[in-house]
Design an enzyme around this catalytic site. Sequence first.
Site, PDB file in Angstrom:
ATOM      1  CE  LYS A  64      -3.431  -2.372   2.341  1.00  0.00           C
ATOM      2  NZ  LYS A  64      -5.256  -1.689   1.579  1.00  0.00           N
ATOM      3  CB  SER A 119       2.919   0.154  12.601  1.00  0.00           C
ATOM      4  OG  SER A 119       3.931  -0.554  11.857  1.00  0.00           O
ATOM      5  N   GLY A 120       1.320  -0.857   9.027  1.00  0.00           N
ATOM      6  CA  GLY A 120       1.076  -0.123   7.923  1.00  0.00           C
ATOM      7  C   GLY A 120       0.349   1.155   6.718  1.00  0.00           C
ATOM      8  N   GLY A 121       0.388   0.013   5.453  1.00  0.00           N
ATOM      9  CA  GLY A 121      -0.667   1.371   5.149  1.00  0.00           C
ATOM     10  C   GLY A 121      -1.910   1.446   5.112  1.00  0.00           C
ATOM     11  CG  MET A 122      -5.743  -1.539   7.092  1.00  0.00           C
ATOM     12  SD  MET A 122      -6.943  -1.138   5.645  1.00  0.00           S
ATOM     13  CE  MET A 122      -8.369  -1.642   6.663  1.00  0.00           C
ATOM     14  CG  ASP A 139      -8.110   0.057   2.413  1.00  0.00           C
ATOM     15  OD1 ASP A 139      -9.057  -0.635   1.877  1.00  0.00           O
ATOM     16  OD2 ASP A 139      -6.769  -0.086   2.215  1.00  0.00           O
TER      17      ASP A 139
END
Length: 272
Positions: free
Chosen positions: A69, A129-132, A105
Site C-alpha cells: 500500500k 503500523s502499515g498502510g492499512m 479503506d
Amino acid sequence: MTMLNKDMTLCISLSARPSNNGTRFHNFLYEELGLNWIYKAFAPTDLGQAIAGVRGLGIRGCAISMPFKEDVIALVDHMDPSATAIDSVNTIVNDDGVLTAYNTDYSAIAQLIERNSLDPASSVLLRGSGGMAKATAAAFRDAGFTHVTIAARNEERGRGLADLYGFAWTADADAANADVIVNITPIGMAGGDDEHALSFTEEQIAAASVVFDVVALPAETPLISAGRAAGKTVITGAEVATLQALEQFVLYTGIRPSAAQVQAAEEFMRAQ
C-alpha cells in the site's frame, strides 16, 4: 458466465496473500450488471513489473493489499486526495495509461465506526503500523477519538504513525487494555504462519467492549471468534472488504450497484 473475449475489460488485485474475496465480489457484480469485465487476483513477485503491466496492458483497475500500500506510491502518476491524506494506496485506476491512486479503506473504516456507534470517548488500541493502519488511524482521528494507542514493534514506524495523528505508541501490544481493540496485522489471516493465533490476549478481549479485525479471510478470524464468544460487539474484515470493494467497483466502472445487488455480492463473496 460471459466467455473470455478480446474486448473484455480486466481488473486485478495485488497482494502477498491473495484471497477470492475481491474476485467473487467484483465478478458477481459484473455478471449481475451484464458487464463484459473480469477480475483476477495475483501475488506479484516484482511490484514494479506488475504495475508496469497494469499500464502497458491497459488493465482498468488494480486493488492493492498488504504489504504494497505504501511502496506503490512511487509507481503511479497521480494521487487522489483520499490517498495523499494518509500516504497509502489501495486502488489504482488506469485511464489510457495514466495511473491514479485512491484509498477506499479509509471510507470503509469510517462508515463502520459510524454504523456501530462507537463512542469517541472510548480508549482504542490499534495493533499495526502499515498502510492499512494509516487508514484506520486516520478514520478514528477524524471520528473524534483522542485516546488511541498504536501498538507496533517497529519503533520508527509505530512512533511515526502515532505522532502523525497525535496518538500514543507502545512496542508491546499485550501491555494495555482498551475499550476498542483493532487488529491491523496479518495475524489470523488464512494461509499465514499465524493463522490460528490471537492478535490480542484473552484478557484484552475480556476487557474490551468492541473487537475489530481488518483481516478479511477468513471472515471469522480467531480474534473475531473469541470476541463473539465473549459477547463483544465485533466488526469484521469481511465488512471492511465489502465497503472498500464497492467504492473500488464504482471507481472502475462508473456504476453504483443497488443495495440489493451489493448485499447479494457480499453473500456470494462470503459463501466460499
